[in-house]
Enzyme design. Structure first.
Site: not given
Ligand code: 9MR
Length: 350
Positions: A146, A261
């Site tokens: 990102e 994802e």
């Molecule tokens: O699903 C993830 C969630 O459990 C965590 O709290 C969060 C923060 O680390 O990140 C979420 O995953 C994200 C991923 O790392 C990057 N793309 C978006 C995902 C959903 O927010």
């Protein structure tokens, strides 16, 4: 490094050769996998069983992120990630890594990094330590995640955070080079979301992602694939032409594509479960068919496998208060129409 310690501990290492021998028709299709949570794998047998039965690859949803493995500057804590790696090893499942350079939730001690030299040292050392630990086990890494703001002002626009503040755009090649030097066999991925939809904001995202990829490829930086996160939103439409034009550019750069994802945010869909599940599946079908027509993805991962464990309600609760249903299995681990769509594009785990 961890591969040899798992073997020494009597834990099986990955051997996907039998699966790879499944036949030519099968080989053309993607590997299916999901993001997993270590605590749920340890404490929820139905969930662990579903993951083991259906996934050929898994990625820790949070266990490899900076705040988890670097609570402070001196400490590396690999406990959660090692347990997930051991689960993958026991079940002969492949492993991906997520993520090495991401603005999301950086630990506050990194705020004290201000000089370019220190930033380059901390970022490179972190990546070398983490990637070499799982060398040979984690075969594919979301190196940079990102990098682009939600509404980029120009194709060169990057998210402000510690690494852009100190290193500018160079943090991206620095991260990829460090990962390649720590494990020259790993597939290195640039991962982004909001690439597939219709509208100027999303076109801006595609242009910015292409600009980053081009810069890396042109300067010989080891980039192997683009990760399309594919957090789909039921109230947006897929820009089939825009997405396919983008993918043709990716193909011209000889890069692979992974869907990293996938899930469908269902806040705007009707409460009726059958209708909702059908529309969720249709959204994923529209996306996957557009992608596969240009570059069949090598891997398709959903961000979680069951509605029992999903990030979606943290940000997108439904106005009617009903639980979200973004994933291929329902909360009782029963397959939904979304799973049937994914199965059309992937090899089965068994
Ligand atoms: O699903 C993830 C969630 O459990 C965590 O709290 C969060 C923060 O680390 O990140 C979420 O995953 C994200 C991923 O790392 C990057 N793309 C978006 C995902 C959903 O927010």
């Amino acid at each position: 490094m961890l591969a040899s310690s798992l073997a020494a501990a009597g834990l099986p290492c990955l051997d996907l050769s039998a699966r790879a021998a499944a036949g030519p028709g099968v080989l053309a299709r993607a590997v299916y996998g999901a993001a997993v949570r270590g605590d749920a794998l340890a404490n929820d047998p139905a969930y662990a069983e579903a993951v083991a039965a259906r996934c050929r690859t898994i990625v820790p949803e949070g266990s490899l992120k900076w705040p988890v493995i670097r609570p402070n500057r001196e400490t590396f804590d690999f406990g959660d990630a090692d347990r997930i790696a051991a689960f993958a090893g026991r079940h002969g499942i492949g492993l991906r890594g997520h993520t090495l350079a991401w603005y999301g939730g950086m630990p506050s001690w990194t705020d004290a990094i201000t000089s370019r030299a220190e930033a380059e040292r901390v970022l490179s050392e972190h990546i070398e330590r983490v990637v070499s630990r799982y060398a040979g086990l984690i075969t594919s890494w979301d190196v940079v995640n990102e990098p682009i703001p939600d509404a980029p002002s120009s194709p060169g626009d990057l998210r402000p955070f510690v690494w852009t503040r100190t290193l500018g755009a160079d943090y991206i090649p620095i991260a990829f080079r460090a990962a390649a030097s720590a494990d020259p066999t790993a597939r290195l991925v640039l991962n982004e979301y909001d690439v597939e939809f219709a509208g100027a904001r999303f076109k801006g995202k595609r242009d910015a992602l292409l600009a980053i990829a081009r810069r890396l490829v042109d300067s010989g930086v080891p980039l192997h694939a683009i990760g399309l996160q594919a957090h789909l939103f039921a109230d947006r439409s897929i820009d089939r032409d825009g997405l396919q034009a983008f993918l043709r550019e990716i193909r011209a750069m000889k890069l692979d594509v992974l869907v990293t994802e996938l899930d469908v945010v269902d806040v705007s869909l009707p409460g009726d479960v059958e209708a909702r599940d059908r529309q969720v599946a249709e959204m994923a079908r529209a996306f996957l068919s557009a992608v596969a027509e240009v570059i069949p993805p090598s891997t398709i991962l959903t961000w979680g496998i069951s509605d029992r464990y999903t990030w979606v309600p943290t940000y997108f609760t439904r106005p009617d208060g009903l639980p979200n249903r973004p994933l291929p299995l329902d909360a009782a681990m029963r397959p939904k129409p979304l799973m049937a769509v994914i199965e059309r594009y992937t090899r089965s785990a068994s």
